[in-house]
Design an enzyme around this catalytic site. Structure first.
Site, PDB file in Angstrom:
ATOM      1  N   HIS A 267       0.253  -0.697   0.326  1.00  0.00           N
ATOM      2  CA  HIS A 267       0.042   0.036   0.397  1.00  0.00           C
ATOM      3  C   HIS A 267       0.986   0.850   0.021  1.00  0.00           C
ATOM      4  CE1 HIS A 267      -0.056   0.993   4.381  1.00  0.00           C
ATOM      5  NE2 HIS A 267      -0.076   0.360   4.736  1.00  0.00           N
ATOM      6  N   ASP A 279       6.017   3.004   7.294  1.00  0.00           N
ATOM      7  CA  ASP A 279       4.808   1.859   6.989  1.00  0.00           C
ATOM      8  C   ASP A 279       3.888   3.144   5.634  1.00  0.00           C
ATOM      9  OD1 ASP A 279       1.789   0.642   6.844  1.00  0.00           O
ATOM     10  OD2 ASP A 279       1.639   1.658   8.926  1.00  0.00           O
ATOM     11  N   GLU A 314      -5.218   2.118   2.161  1.00  0.00           N
ATOM     12  CA  GLU A 314      -5.417   0.627   2.741  1.00  0.00           C
ATOM     13  C   GLU A 314      -5.194   0.850   4.578  1.00  0.00           C
ATOM     14  OE1 GLU A 314      -3.410  -2.291   5.849  1.00  0.00           O
ATOM     15  OE2 GLU A 314      -3.256   0.207   5.362  1.00  0.00           O
ATOM     16  N   GLU A 315      -5.009   2.554   4.731  1.00  0.00           N
ATOM     17  CA  GLU A 315      -5.613   2.858   5.724  1.00  0.00           C
ATOM     18  C   GLU A 315      -6.504   3.156   6.493  1.00  0.00           C
ATOM     19  OE1 GLU A 315      -3.211   2.512   8.356  1.00  0.00           O
ATOM     20  OE2 GLU A 315      -0.865   2.884   6.966  1.00  0.00           O
ATOM     21  N   ASP A 343       3.425  -4.898   4.295  1.00  0.00           N
ATOM     22  CA  ASP A 343       3.215  -3.701   4.823  1.00  0.00           C
ATOM     23  C   ASP A 343       4.236  -4.025   5.795  1.00  0.00           C
ATOM     24  OD1 ASP A 343       1.913  -2.183   5.887  1.00  0.00           O
ATOM     25  OD2 ASP A 343      -0.575  -2.984   5.446  1.00  0.00           O
ATOM     26  N   HIS A 437       2.272   4.701  12.994  1.00  0.00           N
ATOM     27  CA  HIS A 437       1.198   5.652  13.110  1.00  0.00           C
ATOM     28  C   HIS A 437       1.431   6.527  13.474  1.00  0.00           C
ATOM     29  CE1 HIS A 437      -2.105   1.960  11.249  1.00  0.00           C
ATOM     30  NE2 HIS A 437      -1.058   2.375  10.540  1.00  0.00           N
TER      31      HIS A 437
END
Ligand code: DTR
Ligand code: ZN
Ligand code: ZN
Length: 500
Positions: A267, A279, A314-315, A343, A437
């Site tokens: 992603h 990420d 994706e998130e 990922d 994140h």
């Protein structure tokens, strides 16, 4: 080129490595050697720059994502691909300024954002002060299913704020029932059977009223006050809900059968909070470098088509990969041999996780993908651990469609075990990626050692499956031996216990 091929063959012989193409003469190049950490690093730096100049993130629906897609498209075109951009609409959500949540009567209390409460994804915007009423309060220390049925709101005062305990059904159902019952805002508080903390979750799609998630401690106290009578709450949420467009970037090799395609995906989007360099700049840049080099395998090395995909959103819930898979006809799906997903391949305190295709629920063939990757690392004497298919990345829609999947993942918010620290180094009891994140998921968050050795494994797997997918889906070449003999693998696990 020729010089390199000889060099590569010699190096292979020296390490005892056998790639599936090793039977072929003259030797095809070793993709893992063509893919360098330097090339991957250049992409990571560029993604970091894109985020730095576009609000600090590369999140779907925002400038950093759009520029990231243009970057990938441009890089692919330079490498001779004709990439396609597949657009799709999604429910974009953004919190424009911090929410506030407090009690105005009987006491005056301001609850602390992130400590005492959070805002639900897709919460409506609003600034309301109203009487609060508890809905179907469960027995103490039980989850219950408060607010899951419309009947739970039979005595709910229209124009009030609904106080509902988490549990029994989706947050979306509770919020929708509250809205239907005339609530001006909804408070869905933490359930008592998990470690206390505010509830952060998604309502799945836009809801017209403010929705916040406090801790059990705050929520249960508010229920007590509401039942005693006279509880008034103030809730202010400054959110944006609108349709926006995100995209997948897809490009495939010229050579290789289009009837037996290997989809290699990562992603491209980050979360709102940061630039997403691990990420998933890591997976993005690894497969981009591989796409730029895979042509060197030539017609001989590319029996099956490799279709590279950079998924969008994706998130937001695997939206890009889901859109891609569900847009395929049954015939098109049947032509996909397998999906490889990458990922987070460079978590700072990471492990080398190989998706656990041996899981009995995974489509048959997934275990063979796992074995191909594990065998590669086994020969290099590099450890791996199984990584559960937990549905949290873009292999999900492929598995659901019955397509075998696999890949490498170095871990997110989970904590490294003592056994894993022994195998991989790093800190036991600490998250695989402290910056998961978060704003600090910058280029400084990259584990260069893992990035590099993982890229080798990705390259090896791509090269293997470009040559043959026989062990995964039974597709054999029309002539000649399709596949190298499998290496015997010593089990790393007995049940869930690490044995070596
Ligand atoms: N899908 C990732 C999070 C992620 C990556 N590996 C793991 C392992 C266990 C849980 C989550 C993850 C993301 O994009 O956030
Ligand atoms: Zn993520
Ligand atoms: Zn991710």
């Amino acid at each position: 080129m020729r010089k390199f091929a000889i060099g590569a063959a010699t190096a292979l012989a020296a390490t005892g490595l056998v790639v599936p193409s090793a039977n072929a003469a003259p030797a095809t190049p070793d993709l893992a050697k063509l893919v360098t950490a330097k090339d991957i690093r250049r992409h990571l730096e560029n993604l970091q720059t894109i985020a730095d100049y576009n609000g600090g993130n590369r999140s779907a629906g925002q400038a950093g994502f759009t520029v990231s897609t243009k970057y990938v498209v441009s890089q692919l075109k330079k490498a001779g691909y004709k990439p396609t951009v597949q657009n799709f609409d999604f429910d974009y959500f953004q919190e424009r300024s911090p929410a506030s949540f407090g009690q105005t009567a009987p006491g005056k209390v301001d609850y602390k954002l992130d400590t005492d409460f959070t805002t639900y994804q897709y919460s409506g915007a609003g600034d309301v002060t109203a009487v609060a009423a508890a809905v179907d309060t469960p027995a103490p220390n039980a989850d219950g299913d408060a607010g899951c049925q419309t009947g739970d709101f039979a005595s709910f005062p229209k124009g009030g704020i609904a106080l509902i305990q988490r549990g029994g059904c989706d947050f979306a159902t509770k919020a929708a029932n509250a809205k239907t019952a005339g609530a001006v805002a909804v408070v869905i508080y933490q359930k008592p059977t998990v470690a206390d903390g505010p509830v952060g979750g998604t309502l799945g799609g836009p809801v017209a009223i403010p929705a916040v998630g406090p801790t059990y401690k705050v929520g249960s106290e508010l229920v007590r006050l509401a039942n005693a009578g006279g509880l008034k709450l103030h809730i202010k949420t400054d959110t944006l809900n609108e349709k926006r467009t995100a995209s997948n970037v897809i490009a495939e090799t010229r050579y290789g059968s289009s009837d037996n395609v290997v989809v290699v995906g990562a992603h491209l989007d980050s979360v709102d909070a940061g630039p997403g360099v691990n990420d998933n700049g890591s997976g993005t840049s690894t497969i981009l470098t591989i796409a730029q080099k895979v042509g060197k395998l030539g017609k001989k090395g590319l029996k099956n088509k490799i279709r590279f995909a950079w998924w969008g959103a994706e998130e937001e819930g695997l939206l890009g990969s889901e859109h891609y898979v569900t847009s395929l006809s049954a015939a098109q799906k049947a032509k996909i041999a397998l999906n490889l997903n990458f990922d987070m391949t460079a978590s700072p305190n990471g492990v080398r996780g190989v998706y656990n295709g041996s899981d009995p629920t995974a489509p048959h063939g997934s275990a063979a993908i796992q074995k191909v990757i594990n065998d590669y690392y086994g020969k290099r004497k590099l450890p791996t651990v199984p990584s559960d298919f937990n549905g949290r990345s873009d292999y999900g829609p492929f598995l659901e469609a019955g397509i075998p999947a696999g890949g490498i993942d170095t871990g997110a918010e989970g904590l490294k075990s003592a056994e894993e620290a022994k195998l991989f180094g790093g800190k036991a009891g600490q998250p695989y990626d402290v910056c998961y994140h978060a704003k600090c998921d910058r280029i400084t968050n990259i584990n260069w050692g893992l990035l590099d050795t993982n890229a080798d494994g990705v390259a090896f797997a791509v090269q293997s499956f470009a040559k043959s997918t026989l062990p995964v889906n039974g597709e054999a070449l029309r002539t000649g031996r399709s596949y190298a003999k499998p290496a015997p693998t010593a089990p790393l696990y007995r049940g869930s216990h690490l044995v070596r």
